[in-house]
Design an enzyme around this catalytic site. Structure first.
Site, PDB file in Angstrom:
ATOM      1  N   CYS A 151       0.052   3.910   2.595  1.00 55.04           N
ATOM      2  CA  CYS A 151       0.438   3.473   3.941  1.00 55.04           C
ATOM      3  C   CYS A 151       1.884   3.879   4.231  1.00 55.04           C
ATOM      4  CB  CYS A 151       0.279   1.962   4.091  1.00 55.04           C
ATOM      5  SG  CYS A 151      -1.424   1.381   3.899  1.00 55.04           S
ATOM      6  N   CYS A 195       0.828  -1.209   0.000  1.00 55.76           N
ATOM      7  CA  CYS A 195       0.000   0.000   0.000  1.00 55.76           C
ATOM      8  C   CYS A 195       0.868   1.267   0.000  1.00 55.76           C
ATOM      9  CB  CYS A 195      -0.898  -0.050   1.241  1.00 55.76           C
ATOM     10  SG  CYS A 195      -1.715   1.485   1.647  1.00 55.76           S
TER      11      CYS A 195
END
Length: 117
Positions: free
Chosen positions: A39, A36
């Site tokens: 993230c 991600c």
């Protein structure tokens, strides 16, 4: 897992003890994954918030790929998802990347309750 410095990782096994049983201050749980990109960008923001607000907020991370029970239990579909828990119950959800200032603004109401509670 993308690890934010100073932010402990929780798992399905210790989620209840580390998140649901916390009393006195809210717990911000970031559901994250290695794959991600947002993230990765959120990691330094979480590190800063965890360090600056430790007296009013507990911050933890959980890897969605290794902890499917927690992901399913809270219906997490997108990363990063941040859930705020108070006294064992989810009280706030935020999906997506946040700048530190915006994240602190969104968390202020729950953190203020920790001081007055």
């Amino acid at each position: 897992m993308i690890h934010a410095q100073g932010v402990p990782e929780v798992t399905d096994t210790d989620f209840a003890a580390e998140v649901l049983e916390e009393r006195g201050r809210p717990v911000l749980v970031e559901f994250t994954a290695d794959w991600c990109p947002p993230c990765r960008q959120l990691a330094p923001v979480l590190s800063a918030v965890a360090a600056e607000e430790a007296d009013r907020l507990k911050v933890v991370q959980i890897d969605v790929d290794r902890n499917p029970a927690s992901v399913a239990r809270y219906g997490v579909l997108s990363m990063p998802t941040m859930l705020v828990f108070r006294d064992g119950e989810p009280v706030q959800q935020m999906v997506g990347l946040r700048a530190k200032r915006k994240l602190l603004q969104e968390l202020e109401e729950e953190m203020a309750k920790a001081v007055t509670a």
